[in-house]
Design an enzyme around this catalytic site. Structure first.
Site, PDB file in Angstrom:
ATOM      1  N   HIS A 107       0.824  -1.220   0.000  1.00  0.00           N
ATOM      2  CA  HIS A 107       0.000   0.000   0.000  1.00  0.00           C
ATOM      3  C   HIS A 107       0.857   1.268   0.000  1.00  0.00           C
ATOM      4  O   HIS A 107       0.336   2.358  -0.262  1.00  0.00           O
ATOM      5  CB  HIS A 107      -0.916   0.040   1.215  1.00  0.00           C
ATOM      6  CG  HIS A 107      -1.980  -1.006   1.216  1.00  0.00           C
ATOM      7  ND1 HIS A 107      -2.810  -1.257   0.150  1.00  0.00           N
ATOM      8  CD2 HIS A 107      -2.317  -1.902   2.183  1.00  0.00           C
ATOM      9  CE1 HIS A 107      -3.629  -2.241   0.445  1.00  0.00           C
ATOM     10  NE2 HIS A 107      -3.364  -2.658   1.657  1.00  0.00           N
ATOM     11  N   ASP A 130      -2.543 -10.482  -2.439  1.00  0.00           N
ATOM     12  CA  ASP A 130      -3.088  -9.993  -1.176  1.00  0.00           C
ATOM     13  C   ASP A 130      -4.537  -9.567  -1.449  1.00  0.00           C
ATOM     14  O   ASP A 130      -4.869  -9.115  -2.535  1.00  0.00           O
ATOM     15  CB  ASP A 130      -2.256  -8.795  -0.706  1.00  0.00           C
ATOM     16  CG  ASP A 130      -2.692  -8.291   0.666  1.00  0.00           C
ATOM     17  OD1 ASP A 130      -1.980  -8.515   1.645  1.00  0.00           O
ATOM     18  OD2 ASP A 130      -3.776  -7.663   0.740  1.00  0.00           O
ATOM     19  N   HIS A 165      -6.202  -7.121  -0.539  1.00  0.00           N
ATOM     20  CA  HIS A 165      -6.405  -5.683  -0.697  1.00  0.00           C
ATOM     21  C   HIS A 165      -5.656  -5.195  -1.936  1.00  0.00           C
ATOM     22  O   HIS A 165      -4.640  -5.764  -2.316  1.00  0.00           O
ATOM     23  CB  HIS A 165      -5.906  -4.951   0.557  1.00  0.00           C
ATOM     24  CG  HIS A 165      -6.573  -5.424   1.811  1.00  0.00           C
ATOM     25  ND1 HIS A 165      -5.963  -6.284   2.697  1.00  0.00           N
ATOM     26  CD2 HIS A 165      -7.814  -5.198   2.303  1.00  0.00           C
ATOM     27  CE1 HIS A 165      -6.782  -6.545   3.700  1.00  0.00           C
ATOM     28  NE2 HIS A 165      -7.920  -5.910   3.481  1.00  0.00           N
ATOM     29  N   ASP A 209      -4.487 -12.717   3.276  1.00  0.00           N
ATOM     30  CA  ASP A 209      -5.750 -12.231   3.832  1.00  0.00           C
ATOM     31  C   ASP A 209      -6.938 -12.480   2.900  1.00  0.00           C
ATOM     32  O   ASP A 209      -8.061 -12.074   3.218  1.00  0.00           O
ATOM     33  CB  ASP A 209      -5.662 -10.764   4.245  1.00  0.00           C
ATOM     34  CG  ASP A 209      -4.821  -9.899   3.321  1.00  0.00           C
ATOM     35  OD1 ASP A 209      -4.499  -8.758   3.716  1.00  0.00           O
ATOM     36  OD2 ASP A 209      -4.507 -10.339   2.187  1.00  0.00           O
TER      37      ASP A 209
HETATM   38  C1  LIG Z   1     -10.629   3.135   5.024  1.00  0.00           C
HETATM   39  C2  LIG Z   1     -10.615   3.295   6.487  1.00  0.00           C
HETATM   40  N1  LIG Z   1     -11.170   4.335   7.117  1.00  0.00           N
HETATM   41  N2  LIG Z   1     -10.991   4.150   8.411  1.00  0.00           N
HETATM   42  C3  LIG Z   1     -11.490   5.074   9.406  1.00  0.00           C
HETATM   43  C4  LIG Z   1     -10.274   2.982   8.597  1.00  0.00           C
HETATM   44  C5  LIG Z   1      -9.831   2.415   9.891  1.00  0.00           C
HETATM   45  C6  LIG Z   1     -10.043   2.420   7.365  1.00  0.00           C
HETATM   46  N3  LIG Z   1      -9.437   1.229   7.018  1.00  0.00           N
HETATM   47  N4  LIG Z   1      -8.293   0.911   7.424  1.00  0.00           N
HETATM   48  C7  LIG Z   1      -7.641  -0.215   6.918  1.00  0.00           C
HETATM   49  C8  LIG Z   1      -8.355  -1.298   6.379  1.00  0.00           C
HETATM   50  C9  LIG Z   1      -7.673  -2.394   5.880  1.00  0.00           C
HETATM   51  C10 LIG Z   1      -6.291  -2.428   5.891  1.00  0.00           C
HETATM   52  C11 LIG Z   1      -5.620  -3.625   5.313  1.00  0.00           C
HETATM   53  C12 LIG Z   1      -4.330  -3.713   5.124  1.00  0.00           C
HETATM   54  C13 LIG Z   1      -3.767  -4.907   4.477  1.00  0.00           C
HETATM   55  O1  LIG Z   1      -3.823  -6.023   4.919  1.00  0.00           O
HETATM   56  N5  LIG Z   1      -3.202  -4.741   3.292  1.00  0.00           N
HETATM   57  O2  LIG Z   1      -2.694  -5.779   2.613  1.00  0.00           O
HETATM   58  C14 LIG Z   1      -5.589  -1.341   6.426  1.00  0.00           C
HETATM   59  C15 LIG Z   1      -6.253  -0.252   6.945  1.00  0.00           C
HETATM   60 ZN   LIG Z   2      -4.076  -7.128   2.751  1.00  0.00          ZN
END
Ligand SMILES: Cc1nn(C)c(C)c1/N=N/c1ccc(/C=C/C(=O)NO)cc1
Ligand SMILES: [Zn+2]
Length: 366
Positions: free
Chosen positions: A143, A180, A182, A268
């Site tokens: 990311h 992955d 995502h 994941d």
């Molecule tokens: C959008 C959003 N908005 N908010 C408030 C929050 C808390 C949001 N999501 N956060 C995230 C959601 C998923 C990941 C996955 C990472 C991974 O495994 N990548 O491979 C990281 C952060």
């Molecule tokens: Zn992921």
């Protein structure tokens, strides 16, 4: 097959804290300190299963080194690198840049070692020391964009390794497959205008980053057509992933003819992961790996390097990772005890709406 393996205990010392940037403990509101999903345990348990299964004894252990500033700056802006390094000097650390990716003191050195671990794996494959390699690194990287970290990622480990292969090792065409769950937005962005790097992302449709990884994101300028996105509906299992592999990924790789293939290897998308809603099993990951290795054997002497990304179920990631690395090494060790449960889920086979989603992505291939 000889398979290289990168791991270092200090990856387990990367501190992602107990608030995930947005959820500080708040007893009055019922919020306890978080057990951050991106923690050391899942990676440690995969490493330990490799050791206990005996597979580790059949791998060529590769020691990671820190990526240099110059190597990181092939992908990232100076401002991002300097900010991470400055905040990493603070006793309470800082954040990778999106406010959702806290890190502790010393995170810069660990993130540089993760990116360097992917570089070491690439060098071992290009030097012919091993046929392929798996870098079990942390923090993840896919990311992280050139100007900011994001989604638990600080530096783009895979992107830095791609740029190393091209700038320092003379490789001209590199393909990246991101399985992955995502969207691999960071890797895609790093090479969006580059016709010599093909990025392919298989991901659950519109989970993270929000509104990212749509089919029509195909690259820009000279790079148009060098990005492939296959957003898959929630609930996609082995059938959907293997159909995407066979009808989109393999044809795209064959048309591109890479000299090296990297995989952003997150688990994941598994049937037991808390961060998404797919149903891939350990045997699904094994089959994806076997198909990729067969294709790479035809295209680039089997040169495949995998770098670990997400995957958050501490019980199931070990068996998914074991299956992948067994396929890379060409051996079998322990059976996945959860397989009877997850392979029995209804809908593991390809569903009509999943076929449609994959066919729509294939129709956009150049
Ligand atoms: C959008 C959003 N908005 N908010 C408030 C929050 C808390 C949001 N999501 N956060 C995230 C959601 C998923 C990941 C996955 C990472 C991974 O495994 N990548 O491979 C990281 C952060
Ligand atoms: Zn992921």
């Amino acid at each position: 097959m000889t398979t290289g393996y990168v791991y270092h205990e200090i990856f387990g010392w990367h501190d992602t804290g107990t608030h995930a940037g947005l959820f500080p403990s708040n007893p009055a509101a019922g919020l306890q300190p978080l057990v951050h999903v991106e923690n050391a345990e899942t990676k440690r348990r995969l490493h330990e299963l490799l050791v206990v299964s005996g597979l580790a004894d059949q791998l060529v252990r590769l020691a990671p080194r820190a990526a240099t500033e110059e190597e990181i700056l092939r992908v990232h802006d100076r401002a991002h690198l300097d900010r991470v390094r400055a905040e990493s000097l603070l006793p309470k650390g800082g954040d990778a840049g999106d406010g959702l990716s806290p890190f502790g003191q010393g995170a810069y050195e660990i993130a540089a070692l993760a990116a360097g671990g992917a570089i070491v794996a690439v060098d071992a494959v290009l030097d012919g020391v091993v046929d392929n390699a798996y870098a079990l690194v942390r923090p993840p990287g896919h990311h992280a964009e050139p100007q900011t970290g994001m989604g638990f990622c600080i530096f783009g480990n895979v992107a830095v390794a791609v740029r190393h292969a091209m700038a320092a090792r003379g490789i001209e065409r590199v393909a990246v497959l991101d399985w992955d769950v995502h969207h691999g937005n960071g890797t895609q962005k790093a090479f969006y205008a580059d016709p010599d790097v093909l990025t392919i992302s298989l991901h659950q449709d519109d989970v993270f980053p929000p509104r990212s990884g749509y089919r029509d994101e195909r690259g820009e300028g000279a790079g148009l057509g060098s990005a492939v996105n296959v957003p898959l509906p929630a609930g996609s299992g082995d059938g959907a992933y293997l159909y995407a592999m066979d009808t989109v990924v393999v044809p795209a790789l064959r048309a591109f003819e890479p000299q090296l293939v990297l995989v952003a290897s997150g688990f994941d998308a598994s049937a037991m992961d808390p961060m998404a809603r797919q149903m891939v099993t350990s045997e699904g990951y094994r089959a994806l790996t076997e198909r990729l290795l067969d294709t790479a054997a035809d295209l680039c002497g089997g040169r495949v390097v995998m770098s670990h990304e997400g995957g958050y179920n501490p019980s199931y990631v070990p068996f998914c990772g074991l299956a992948v690395i067994e396929a890379m090494a060409g051996v079998r060790t322990l059976d996945d005890p959860f397989l009877p449960i997850v392979s029995g889920f209804a809908g593991q086979d390809l569903q009509p709406h999943q076929r449609e989603a994959v066919d729509a992505a294939r129709s956009l291939l150049k």
